[in-house]
Design a protein around this motif. Structure first.
Motif, PDB file in Angstrom:
ATOM      1  N   ASN A 280     -13.398 -34.710 -14.951  1.00  0.00           N
ATOM      2  CA  ASN A 280     -13.804 -36.097 -14.771  1.00  0.00           C
ATOM      3  C   ASN A 280     -13.380 -36.844 -16.030  1.00  0.00           C
ATOM      4  OD1 ASN A 280     -15.208 -38.577 -14.508  1.00  0.00           O
ATOM      5  ND2 ASN A 280     -16.982 -37.600 -13.582  1.00  0.00           N
TER       6      ASN A 280
ATOM      7  N   GLN B  71     -13.026 -41.063 -17.269  1.00  0.00           N
ATOM      8  CA  GLN B  71     -13.167 -42.472 -16.914  1.00  0.00           C
ATOM      9  C   GLN B  71     -12.845 -43.333 -18.131  1.00  0.00           C
ATOM     10  OE1 GLN B  71     -16.868 -43.287 -14.607  1.00  0.00           O
ATOM     11  NE2 GLN B  71     -17.005 -41.063 -14.312  1.00  0.00           N
TER      12      GLN B  71
ATOM     13  N   TYR C 100     -11.380 -44.211 -12.768  1.00  0.00           N
ATOM     14  CA  TYR C 100     -11.750 -42.804 -12.679  1.00  0.00           C
ATOM     15  C   TYR C 100     -10.437 -42.064 -12.522  1.00  0.00           C
ATOM     16  CZ  TYR C 100     -13.125 -38.388 -10.527  1.00  0.00           C
ATOM     17  OH  TYR C 100     -13.267 -37.053 -10.229  1.00  0.00           O
TER      18      TYR C 100
ATOM     19  N   VAL D  53     -15.924 -35.334 -18.659  1.00  0.00           N
ATOM     20  CA  VAL D  53     -16.833 -34.235 -18.360  1.00  0.00           C
ATOM     21  C   VAL D  53     -16.041 -32.949 -18.493  1.00  0.00           C
ATOM     22  CG1 VAL D  53     -18.304 -33.110 -16.653  1.00  0.00           C
ATOM     23  CG2 VAL D  53     -18.223 -35.606 -16.771  1.00  0.00           C
TER      24      VAL D  53
ATOM     25  N   GLY E 276     -22.668 -31.499 -17.389  1.00  0.00           N
ATOM     26  CA  GLY E 276     -21.943 -32.254 -16.390  1.00  0.00           C
ATOM     27  C   GLY E 276     -21.980 -33.755 -16.608  1.00  0.00           C
ATOM     28  N   ASN E 277     -22.562 -34.187 -17.716  1.00  0.00           N
ATOM     29  CA  ASN E 277     -22.587 -35.619 -17.998  1.00  0.00           C
ATOM     30  C   ASN E 277     -21.357 -36.044 -18.807  1.00  0.00           C
ATOM     31  OD1 ASN E 277     -25.173 -36.920 -17.037  1.00  0.00           O
ATOM     32  ND2 ASN E 277     -25.981 -35.108 -18.067  1.00  0.00           N
ATOM     33  N   LEU E 278     -21.088 -37.332 -18.767  1.00  0.00           N
ATOM     34  CA  LEU E 278     -19.951 -37.869 -19.495  1.00  0.00           C
ATOM     35  C   LEU E 278     -20.187 -37.836 -21.000  1.00  0.00           C
ATOM     36  CD1 LEU E 278     -19.135 -41.041 -17.374  1.00  0.00           C
ATOM     37  CD2 LEU E 278     -17.610 -39.104 -17.728  1.00  0.00           C
TER      38      LEU E 278
END
Lengths: 116, 113
Positions: free
Chosen positions: B31, B33, B48, B90, B99-101
């Motif tokens: 991930n 962003q 994203y 992530v 799993g957080n940014l």
């Protein structure tokens, strides 16, 4: 614009007093987050929630607690504010953890907290 | 945990110029962003883009996941592009982020008229 409201927008408080910041969403997103932003540090995650009464710590959680009794509300509490907690606090929401292709992370407009 | 480094830290452009902002990360990601924080403090999600290339108007982004970097291109810059641009990732290995940014420290862009 994603429906996220943070309150208050500005607050000045004294060291040692309790402070609660509120984040309210109208998007019915599962995930809610509290970040703090400080010069030279970018945004750092304090706590996050993955459902009603389901919360977990982020990377800078010491001195903070959170609660989520309803899907739409996520509260951040400083039990005894310290000067090191002077910062700008942002709430964010997403449908999936961390946000993704169809579920970008959306931020509220922030709360500027000053602890004197 | 994963490290996210953005460069340059500051950038000053004349209106109409093009620019490239870079984000390097130290681990594989699933991930990525890009966000823009305007001078009033509002944070807006731009892209994203965990891999590949995307374009939105004058902005485009490319992530080369195998080489652990992402680039944000701004063409024909306008004064309204001013602000801070953040990259956030992530890690596939999660580590402490669960799993957080994880955000980089940002690139501050100033576009002069």
């Amino acid at each position: 614009d994603a429906g996220i409201t943070q309150s208050p927008r500005h607050k000045v408080t004294e060291t040692g007093t309790p402070v609660t910041l509120r984040c309210h969403q109208t998007e019915n997103h599962r995930y809610m987050y509290w970040y703090r932003q400080d010069p030279g540090h970018g945004l750092r995650l304090i706590h996050y929630s993955y459902g009603v009464k389901d919360t977990d710590k982020g990377e800078v959680s010491d001195g903070y607690s959170v609660s989520r009794s309803k899907t739409e509300d996520f509260l951040l509490t400083l039990e005894s504010a310290t000067s090191s907690q002077t910062s700008v606090y942002f709430c964010a929401i997403s449908e999936s953890l961390g946000g993704g292709y169809n579920s970008p992370l959306h931020f509220g407009n922030g709360t500027r907290l000053t602890v004197t | 945990g994963i490290q996210v480094e953005q460069s340059p830290p500051d950038l000053i452009l004349q209106e109409g110029a093009n620019s490239t902002l870079r984000c390097n990360f130290s681990d594989s990601v699933n991930n990525l962003q890009w966000f823009h924080q305007n001078p009033w403090g509002q944070l807006i999600n731009l892209f994203y883009i965990p891999s590949g290339t995307k374009q939105n108007g004058r902005l485009s982004a490319t992530t080369v996941a195998t080489e652990r970097y992402s680039l944000l291109y701004i063409s024909s810059s306008q004064t309204t592009d001013s602000g801070v641009y953040f990259c956030a990732v992530v890690s596939m290995n999660y580590g402490g982020s669960q799993g957080n940014l994880i955000f980089g420290k940002g690139t501050k862009l100033s576009v002069k008229p």
